[in-house]
Scaffold this motif. Structure first.
Motif, PDB file in Angstrom:
ATOM      1  N   ALA A   1    -104.598  16.017 -35.612  1.00 51.26           N
ATOM      2  CA  ALA A   1    -103.870  15.206 -36.808  1.00 51.26           C
ATOM      3  C   ALA A   1    -103.677  13.838 -36.506  1.00 51.26           C
ATOM      4  CB  ALA A   1    -102.817  16.052 -37.159  1.00 51.26           C
ATOM      5  N   ARG A   2    -103.157  13.134 -37.450  1.00 57.81           N
ATOM      6  CA  ARG A   2    -103.017  11.706 -37.336  1.00 57.81           C
ATOM      7  C   ARG A   2    -101.285  11.763 -37.304  1.00 57.81           C
ATOM      8  NH1 ARG A   2    -102.938   7.096 -40.863  1.00 57.81           N
ATOM      9  NH2 ARG A   2    -104.129   5.217 -39.770  1.00 57.81           N
ATOM     10  N   VAL A   3    -100.696  11.066 -36.371  1.00 58.61           N
ATOM     11  CA  VAL A   3     -99.543  10.655 -36.236  1.00 58.61           C
ATOM     12  C   VAL A   3     -99.268   9.246 -36.717  1.00 58.61           C
ATOM     13  CG1 VAL A   3     -97.341  10.841 -34.838  1.00 58.61           C
ATOM     14  CG2 VAL A   3     -99.060  12.676 -34.915  1.00 58.61           C
ATOM     15  N   ALA A   4     -98.680   9.061 -37.603  1.00 58.18           N
ATOM     16  CA  ALA A   4     -98.525   7.579 -38.098  1.00 58.18           C
ATOM     17  C   ALA A   4     -97.181   7.312 -38.713  1.00 58.18           C
ATOM     18  CB  ALA A   4     -99.693   7.359 -39.353  1.00 58.18           C
TER      19      ALA A   4
ATOM     20  N   GLY B   1     -96.065  15.284 -23.969  1.00 61.13           N
ATOM     21  CA  GLY B   1     -96.433  16.527 -24.340  1.00 61.13           C
ATOM     22  C   GLY B   1     -97.646  17.082 -23.862  1.00 61.13           C
ATOM     23  N   ALA B   2     -98.034  18.207 -24.051  1.00 63.02           N
ATOM     24  CA  ALA B   2     -99.329  18.901 -23.529  1.00 63.02           C
ATOM     25  C   ALA B   2    -100.632  18.015 -24.239  1.00 63.02           C
ATOM     26  CB  ALA B   2     -99.235  20.467 -23.840  1.00 63.02           C
ATOM     27  N   GLY B   3    -101.579  18.021 -23.554  1.00 61.26           N
ATOM     28  CA  GLY B   3    -102.618  17.026 -23.909  1.00 61.26           C
ATOM     29  C   GLY B   3    -103.588  16.771 -22.615  1.00 61.26           C
ATOM     30  N   PRO B   4    -104.662  16.323 -22.968  1.00 60.79           N
ATOM     31  CA  PRO B   4    -105.691  16.119 -22.018  1.00 60.79           C
ATOM     32  C   PRO B   4    -105.310  14.556 -21.444  1.00 60.79           C
ATOM     33  CG  PRO B   4    -106.596  15.602 -24.131  1.00 60.79           C
ATOM     34  CD  PRO B   4    -105.522  16.515 -24.349  1.00 60.79           C
TER      35      PRO B   4
ATOM     36  N   TYR C   1     -93.795  17.605 -29.647  1.00 60.75           N
ATOM     37  CA  TYR C   1     -94.103  16.415 -28.870  1.00 60.75           C
ATOM     38  C   TYR C   1     -92.747  15.475 -28.617  1.00 60.75           C
ATOM     39  CZ  TYR C   1     -98.918  17.155 -29.185  1.00 60.75           C
ATOM     40  OH  TYR C   1    -100.203  17.873 -29.230  1.00 60.75           O
ATOM     41  N   ARG C   2     -92.406  14.766 -27.684  1.00 53.10           N
ATOM     42  CA  ARG C   2     -91.370  13.794 -28.011  1.00 53.10           C
ATOM     43  C   ARG C   2     -91.947  12.553 -28.059  1.00 53.10           C
ATOM     44  NH1 ARG C   2     -87.072  13.875 -23.446  1.00 53.10           N
ATOM     45  NH2 ARG C   2     -85.501  13.605 -25.050  1.00 53.10           N
ATOM     46  N   LEU C   3     -91.613  11.880 -29.139  1.00 57.08           N
ATOM     47  CA  LEU C   3     -92.148  10.333 -29.600  1.00 57.08           C
ATOM     48  C   LEU C   3     -91.213   9.577 -28.664  1.00 57.08           C
ATOM     49  CD1 LEU C   3     -94.053   8.649 -31.511  1.00 57.08           C
ATOM     50  CD2 LEU C   3     -91.876   8.492 -32.748  1.00 57.08           C
ATOM     51  N   HIS C   4     -91.972   8.642 -28.021  1.00 55.28           N
ATOM     52  CA  HIS C   4     -91.404   7.566 -27.081  1.00 55.28           C
ATOM     53  C   HIS C   4     -91.644   6.058 -27.797  1.00 55.28           C
ATOM     54  CE1 HIS C   4     -90.293   9.475 -23.384  1.00 55.28           C
ATOM     55  NE2 HIS C   4     -90.834  10.673 -23.770  1.00 55.28           N
TER      56      HIS C   4
ATOM     57  N   ALA D   1     -82.459   0.187 -24.656  1.00 58.31           N
ATOM     58  CA  ALA D   1     -83.050   1.625 -24.005  1.00 58.31           C
ATOM     59  C   ALA D   1     -84.189   2.186 -25.093  1.00 58.31           C
ATOM     60  CB  ALA D   1     -81.888   2.623 -24.100  1.00 58.31           C
ATOM     61  N   GLU D   2     -85.437   2.868 -24.450  1.00 60.00           N
ATOM     62  CA  GLU D   2     -86.250   3.477 -24.939  1.00 60.00           C
ATOM     63  C   GLU D   2     -85.742   4.541 -25.963  1.00 60.00           C
ATOM     64  OE1 GLU D   2     -90.244   4.626 -23.084  1.00 60.00           O
ATOM     65  OE2 GLU D   2     -88.868   6.484 -22.818  1.00 60.00           O
ATOM     66  N   ILE D   3     -86.619   4.523 -27.200  1.00 60.72           N
ATOM     67  CA  ILE D   3     -86.106   5.506 -28.088  1.00 60.72           C
ATOM     68  C   ILE D   3     -87.034   6.961 -28.045  1.00 60.72           C
ATOM     69  CG2 ILE D   3     -86.077   5.891 -30.842  1.00 60.72           C
ATOM     70  CD1 ILE D   3     -84.074   3.930 -29.837  1.00 60.72           C
ATOM     71  N   VAL D   4     -86.561   7.834 -28.054  1.00 59.67           N
ATOM     72  CA  VAL D   4     -87.149   9.071 -27.738  1.00 59.67           C
ATOM     73  C   VAL D   4     -86.528  10.277 -28.977  1.00 59.67           C
ATOM     74  CG1 VAL D   4     -87.468  11.072 -26.138  1.00 59.67           C
ATOM     75  CG2 VAL D   4     -87.077   8.940 -25.305  1.00 59.67           C
ATOM     76  N   LYS D   5     -87.601  10.824 -29.637  1.00 55.55           N
ATOM     77  CA  LYS D   5     -87.071  11.781 -30.447  1.00 55.55           C
ATOM     78  C   LYS D   5     -88.139  12.695 -30.586  1.00 55.55           C
ATOM     79  CE  LYS D   5     -87.671  10.446 -34.886  1.00 55.55           C
ATOM     80  NZ  LYS D   5     -87.567   9.369 -36.178  1.00 55.55           N
ATOM     81  N   ASP D   6     -87.736  13.992 -30.956  1.00 51.65           N
ATOM     82  CA  ASP D   6     -88.482  15.268 -31.101  1.00 51.65           C
ATOM     83  C   ASP D   6     -89.477  15.077 -32.356  1.00 51.65           C
ATOM     84  OD1 ASP D   6     -87.684  16.258 -28.590  1.00 51.65           O
ATOM     85  OD2 ASP D   6     -86.146  17.182 -29.770  1.00 51.65           O
ATOM     86  N   VAL D   7     -90.587  15.462 -32.362  1.00 54.38           N
ATOM     87  CA  VAL D   7     -91.571  15.340 -33.381  1.00 54.38           C
ATOM     88  C   VAL D   7     -92.475  16.746 -33.304  1.00 54.38           C
ATOM     89  CG1 VAL D   7     -93.594  14.168 -34.293  1.00 54.38           C
ATOM     90  CG2 VAL D   7     -91.689  12.815 -33.125  1.00 54.38           C
ATOM     91  N   THR D   8     -92.483  17.301 -34.683  1.00 53.45           N
ATOM     92  CA  THR D   8     -93.458  18.647 -34.563  1.00 53.45           C
ATOM     93  C   THR D   8     -94.655  18.069 -35.478  1.00 53.45           C
ATOM     94  OG1 THR D   8     -91.421  19.851 -34.805  1.00 53.45           O
ATOM     95  CG2 THR D   8     -93.710  20.882 -35.629  1.00 53.45           C
ATOM     96  N   VAL D   9     -95.815  18.072 -34.852  1.00 50.24           N
ATOM     97  CA  VAL D   9     -97.103  18.083 -35.295  1.00 50.24           C
ATOM     98  C   VAL D   9     -97.783  18.955 -35.913  1.00 50.24           C
ATOM     99  CG1 VAL D   9     -99.348  16.838 -35.088  1.00 50.24           C
ATOM    100  CG2 VAL D   9     -97.290  15.927 -34.001  1.00 50.24           C
ATOM    101  N   GLY D  10     -97.914  19.348 -37.210  1.00 53.11           N
ATOM    102  CA  GLY D  10     -98.635  20.356 -37.928  1.00 53.11           C
ATOM    103  C   GLY D  10    -100.258  20.019 -38.302  1.00 53.11           C
ATOM    104  N   ALA D  11    -100.969  20.992 -38.775  1.00 51.72           N
ATOM    105  CA  ALA D  11    -102.352  20.821 -38.960  1.00 51.72           C
ATOM    106  C   ALA D  11    -102.717  19.448 -39.950  1.00 51.72           C
ATOM    107  CB  ALA D  11    -102.807  21.742 -39.948  1.00 51.72           C
TER     108      ALA D  11
END
Length: 220
Positions: free
Chosen positions: A19-22, A47-50, A162-165, A173-183
């Motif tokens: 998916a696209r995260v924008a 998060g998980a990923g190659p 994922y955690r978006l940085h 300070a760096e901003i960190v927030k939880d993100v759910t990526v669906g289809a």
């Protein structure tokens, strides 16, 4: 045999792309001034990923400025530092565990360093205290830098948590927030950064001492 090969190719081709995260970042400035450097932010997903494919990138030294000032690349990447100034520079970083010292070299020289660990690396010059660059090494390939308007997009992200940085050199300070990526991805992430308290602070030279020059007014 040929039929089996065709089936295998079709299977690969039909795998759904990620998916696209924008979204867009904004920066709150003193007296509500417009932000001149939105494109210098770095956004990445933890998060998980190659792992990303290591790259070789240039940060060129020109007129006592690192250009570009900020880059982002997968861990394992190599950064070259070509010197185009008619005088010497000493490129170094004291950021552990990615510290390095390229020594003193002059015009036409280009030394490099390969970064083995993820994280933010602050790069300075041991001759000119106002010179600074930032290298952000990511553990995977899901990263981006925004355009001049603050908009960004990270492509082909698998569904998951994922955690978006979000990092910018003028943010405390760096901003960190939880993100759910669906289809369907994420289309409208909005991140507001606050730079109203930013103040440039002097750093030490590679020996941990104050610079001998006076507030950046060098003779060369």
């Amino acid at each position: 045999m040929h039929f089996m090969v065709v089936l295998a190719l079709l299977s690969v081709a039909q795998r759904p792309a990620g998916a696209r995260v924008a979204g867009r970042i904004t920066i709150l400035e003193k007296r509500n001034k417009p932000s001149p450097d939105l494109g210098s932010a770095v956004i990445y997903l933890e998060g998980a990923g190659p792992a990303g494919t290591p790259a070789t990138l240039d940060i060129t030294i020109n007129d006592k400025v690192y250009r570009p000032r900020v880059i982002v690349a997968p861990v394992g990447s190599t950064v070259r530092f070509p010197n185009t100034d008619p005088f010497d520079h000493n490129v170094f970083s004291a950021t552990e565990p990615n510290q390095f010292d390229l020594g003193l070299y002059g015009r036409g020289g280009a030394k490099s360093h390969t970064f083995a660990h993820p994280g933010l690396v602050r790069v300075y010059c041991n001759v000119h205290p106002r010179m600074a660059a930032y290298v952000v090494l990511t553990p995977n390939r899901y990263y981006a830098q925004p355009g001049v308007d603050g908009s960004f997009a990270i492509e082909n992200v698998p569904a998951g948590q994922y955690r978006l940085h979000v990092w910018h050199e003028r943010i405390a300070a760096e901003i960190v927030k939880d993100v759910t990526v669906g289809a369907a991805g994420v289309a409208d992430l909005q991140v507001a950064l606050d730079a109203r308290g930013y103040k440039w602070r002097a750093h030490k030279n590679k020996d941990g001492q104050e610079y001998q020059t006076n507030a950046g007014y060098e003779r060369y």
